[in-house]
Design an enzyme around this catalytic site. Structure first.
Site, PDB file in Angstrom:
ATOM      1  N   GLU A 198      -4.626   4.898  -4.417  1.00 55.36           N
ATOM      2  CA  GLU A 198      -4.384   6.082  -5.236  1.00 55.36           C
ATOM      3  C   GLU A 198      -4.015   7.265  -4.341  1.00 55.36           C
ATOM      4  O   GLU A 198      -4.567   7.444  -3.263  1.00 55.36           O
ATOM      5  CB  GLU A 198      -5.638   6.413  -6.056  1.00 55.36           C
ATOM      6  CG  GLU A 198      -5.591   7.722  -6.809  1.00 55.36           C
ATOM      7  CD  GLU A 198      -4.610   7.715  -7.973  1.00 55.36           C
ATOM      8  OE1 GLU A 198      -4.766   8.561  -8.862  1.00 55.36           O
ATOM      9  OE2 GLU A 198      -3.685   6.890  -8.003  1.00 55.36           O
ATOM     10  N   ASP A 228      -6.559   1.461  -7.738  1.00 54.91           N
ATOM     11  CA  ASP A 228      -6.894   2.661  -6.969  1.00 54.91           C
ATOM     12  C   ASP A 228      -7.363   2.342  -5.554  1.00 54.91           C
ATOM     13  O   ASP A 228      -7.080   3.093  -4.621  1.00 54.91           O
ATOM     14  CB  ASP A 228      -7.982   3.464  -7.702  1.00 54.91           C
ATOM     15  CG  ASP A 228      -7.494   3.984  -9.039  1.00 54.91           C
ATOM     16  OD1 ASP A 228      -6.392   4.560  -9.073  1.00 54.91           O
ATOM     17  OD2 ASP A 228      -8.202   3.807 -10.046  1.00 54.91           O
TER      18      ASP A 228
END
Length: 252
Positions: A80, A108
């Site tokens: 992310e 992420d």
């Protein structure tokens, strides 16, 4: 809301959020709630990986950043915050190296200890509702899901919370602090309710008009951490220092 975000979050996080919104063609001046949500999500991802390393025996250990052992391998790979091209490059590299199944959507984080991708969620609603939405979207048992709320609740795949209790408590405390700071400025209701958000947008635009021409140039420091996406923890002293470095609309 935009002023709050710039005062409350690390400048590196703010810059990453700005780039993310620009990449998707979103206007942070209009979608200020999304701006705040992206910054919050980024910070949680960084905090999730904070201080977690893997030693030579393959064991997960917690080490402070100023410890010489910080040269050990990071337990989590942060995906992310990168532009989509670079993010997919990182994901492909991980899959080629570890043999992990390539996810359909960008996750992420990647956990090198548990050998799995992680999807982090931060919700203003009920955690179980948001968890189900994430699970229905991802449709993969290979990606681990971990949801946090601003009220201190959390939910994870198979009740496996990955991190130790203290590390999760830091994240929950930070989220609760963000909520309290928003509430003290009258921003929380608009952050939760779309209807209230429209009202707040009108106030923000009016405030920006009043502040026009009163701002001076603020220097921006670029940290190496911005380039390598090193994790960070916003303690109270650091937050206070950051807040002092930002301008506020002069009181009349």
């Amino acid at each position: 809301m935009e002023d709050f975000v710039r005062q409350c979050f690390n400048p590196m996080i703010v810059e990453l959020a700005e780039k993310a919104m620009k990449e998707y063609g979103e206007n942070l001046k209009i979608e200020t709630n999304k701006f705040a949500a992206i910054c919050t999500h980024l910070e949680v991802c960084f905090m999730y990986s904070d201080f977690h390393f893997i030693n030579e025996q393959g064991e997960s250990i917690i080490v402070e950043l100023d410890d010489p052992n910080a040269l050990l391998k990071h337990r989590f790979e942060i995906i992310e915050g990168r532009d989509r091209t670079m993010a997919w490059t990182v994901v492909n590299s991980i899959c080629n190296t570890t043999g992990a199944e390539k996810p359909k959507f960008l996750p992420d984080l990647y956990d090198y200890k548990e050998n799995r991708f992680i999807e982090i969620g931060v919700t203003r609603r009920e955690v179980h509702i948001y968890y189900l939405e994430k699970a229905n979207k991802i449709k993969s048992e290979k990606t681990h899901i971990h949801i946090f709320s601003f009220t201190g609740e959390e939910m994870a795949t198979k009740a496996d919370y990955t991190l130790d209790e203290e590390s999760r408590a830091r994240i929950k405390t930070r989220l609760f602090t963000i909520r309290q700071e928003m509430a003290s400025r009258g921003l929380w209701d608009s952050f939760v309710s779309p209807r209230e958000a429209k009202k707040q947008l009108k106030k923000d635009l009016k405030s920006q008009e009043q502040c026009a021409g009163s701002l001076t140039k603020v220097s921006r420091r670029t940290s190496p951490a911005l380039r390598i996406l090193e994790p960070m923890w916003m303690d109270s002293n650091r937050t206070a220092t950051l807040r002092a470095s930002f301008l506020k609309c002069p009181k009349k």
